[in-house]
Write an enzyme that holds these catalytic residues in place. Sequence first.
Site, short mmCIF file in Angstrom:
data_model
loop_
_atom_site.label_atom_id
_atom_site.label_comp_id
_atom_site.label_asym_id
_atom_site.label_seq_id
_atom_site.Cartn_x
_atom_site.Cartn_y
_atom_site.Cartn_z
N ASN A 170 0.86 -1.28 -0.04
CA ASN A 170 0.06 0.05 -0.11
C ASN A 170 0.87 1.22 -0.08
OD1 ASN A 170 -2.69 0.97 0.42
ND2 ASN A 170 -2.04 1.83 2.49
N HIS A 206 -5.03 9.97 -1.51
CA HIS A 206 -5.14 11.24 -0.90
C HIS A 206 -5.11 12.29 -1.66
CE1 HIS A 206 -5.56 9.22 3.20
NE2 HIS A 206 -4.33 8.63 2.93
N ASP A 237 -9.65 10.17 0.20
CA ASP A 237 -10.11 11.45 0.36
C ASP A 237 -9.82 12.36 -0.54
OD1 ASP A 237 -7.52 11.66 1.58
OD2 ASP A 237 -8.21 11.81 3.68
C1 XIL Z 1 -3.76 8.66 9.76
C2 XIL Z 1 -4.91 8.62 10.45
O1 XIL Z 1 -6.01 8.84 9.65
C3 XIL Z 1 -4.57 9.51 11.71
O2 XIL Z 1 -5.65 9.52 12.60
C4 XIL Z 1 -3.32 9.30 12.17
O3 XIL Z 1 -2.94 10.29 13.47
C5 XIL Z 1 -2.22 9.40 11.14
O4 XIL Z 1 -2.52 8.36 10.30
N1 XIL Z 1 -1.52 6.80 5.41
C6 XIL Z 1 -1.76 5.80 5.99
C7 XIL Z 1 -2.82 5.90 7.13
O5 XIL Z 1 -1.66 4.72 5.51
O6 XIL Z 1 -2.52 5.05 8.06
C8 XIL Z 1 -3.05 7.21 7.58
O7 XIL Z 1 -3.76 7.22 8.60
C9 XIL Z 1 -3.08 8.31 6.74
C10 XIL Z 1 -1.64 8.33 5.66
#
Ligand code: XIL
Length: 302
Positions: A170, A206, A237
Amino acid sequence: ADTLGSAAAAQGRYFGTAVAASHLGEAGYVSTLNREFDSATPENEMKWDATEPTRGTFTFSAADRVVDHAQAQGMDVRGHTLVWHSQLPSWVGGLGAADLRSAMNNHINRVMGHYKGEIHSWDVVNEAFQDGGSGARRSSPFQDKLGDGYIEEAFRTARAADPAAKLCYNDYNTDGVNAKSTAVYTMVKDFKSRGVPIDCVGFQGHFNSNSPVPSDLRANLQRFADLGVDVQITELDIEGSGAAQADSYARVVEACLAVDRCTGITVWGVTDKYSWRSSGTPLLFDGNYAAKPAYHAVLSAL
Ligand code: XIL
């Protein structure tokens, strides 16, 4: 179909969300989660700092709350994540190579063992590559002390720990065709050619104005699928609002549906008010659990 989960299911896909155990007591959160989604990823509860804060002492209570809730609702569970440089307790970074190797394998065995047979897909290794054009591996205790081979070792250990789970790599900023995604592609191709067990690649998804939905998302998903792995959008998101945000969401859904081996989409949270993007509004439901234009765009694209 009138929910995300049922509409995706009609297309042979799942539609999931990140779930935080701490919100499972909130009625609006739970009713939206239960109604709309058919897959759940614990947002933080399965990470190393949550499950093994002290070497050899494992805590699954928060992750179990998410898994129990999901199972009671008939949702699949994505496991996230076993080997990652972040949310890693400091004791891990203090180990020498031999100890680190055994700690990594023990962590995989114990966490996967606890959920054996209950996890649809596991993010075995998360974010192992650097951003930018180098295609290089990211510095981490695993990379720096064990070298490139730690990733395949993690996957081999994971396969033995839970043969029923799909094993995923991932990452983020790998959604389009670029140097970073090509470095991941080259690794996956090598794994497939040598029989290293890997079943899926997760694309976090993201997106924001600096990193918009790439126009070659579908092509990139397809080139990975053509290697013989499933692909999934794992943490979607999209910053923004209104019609522009809705259009971006629809394009991600369309890209996944256009690729046979794109098996599902997970958004990284139920409601804007709990998004890790604290200043933004990147999700499908607003802070009052009202469906946003992005929700309707996803539903009609499915
Ligand atoms: C993020 C969470 O959403 C938050 O609550 C935490 O503080 C930090 O991590 N990539 C990832 C996720 O693989 O695990 C992350 O999640 C966001 C970025």
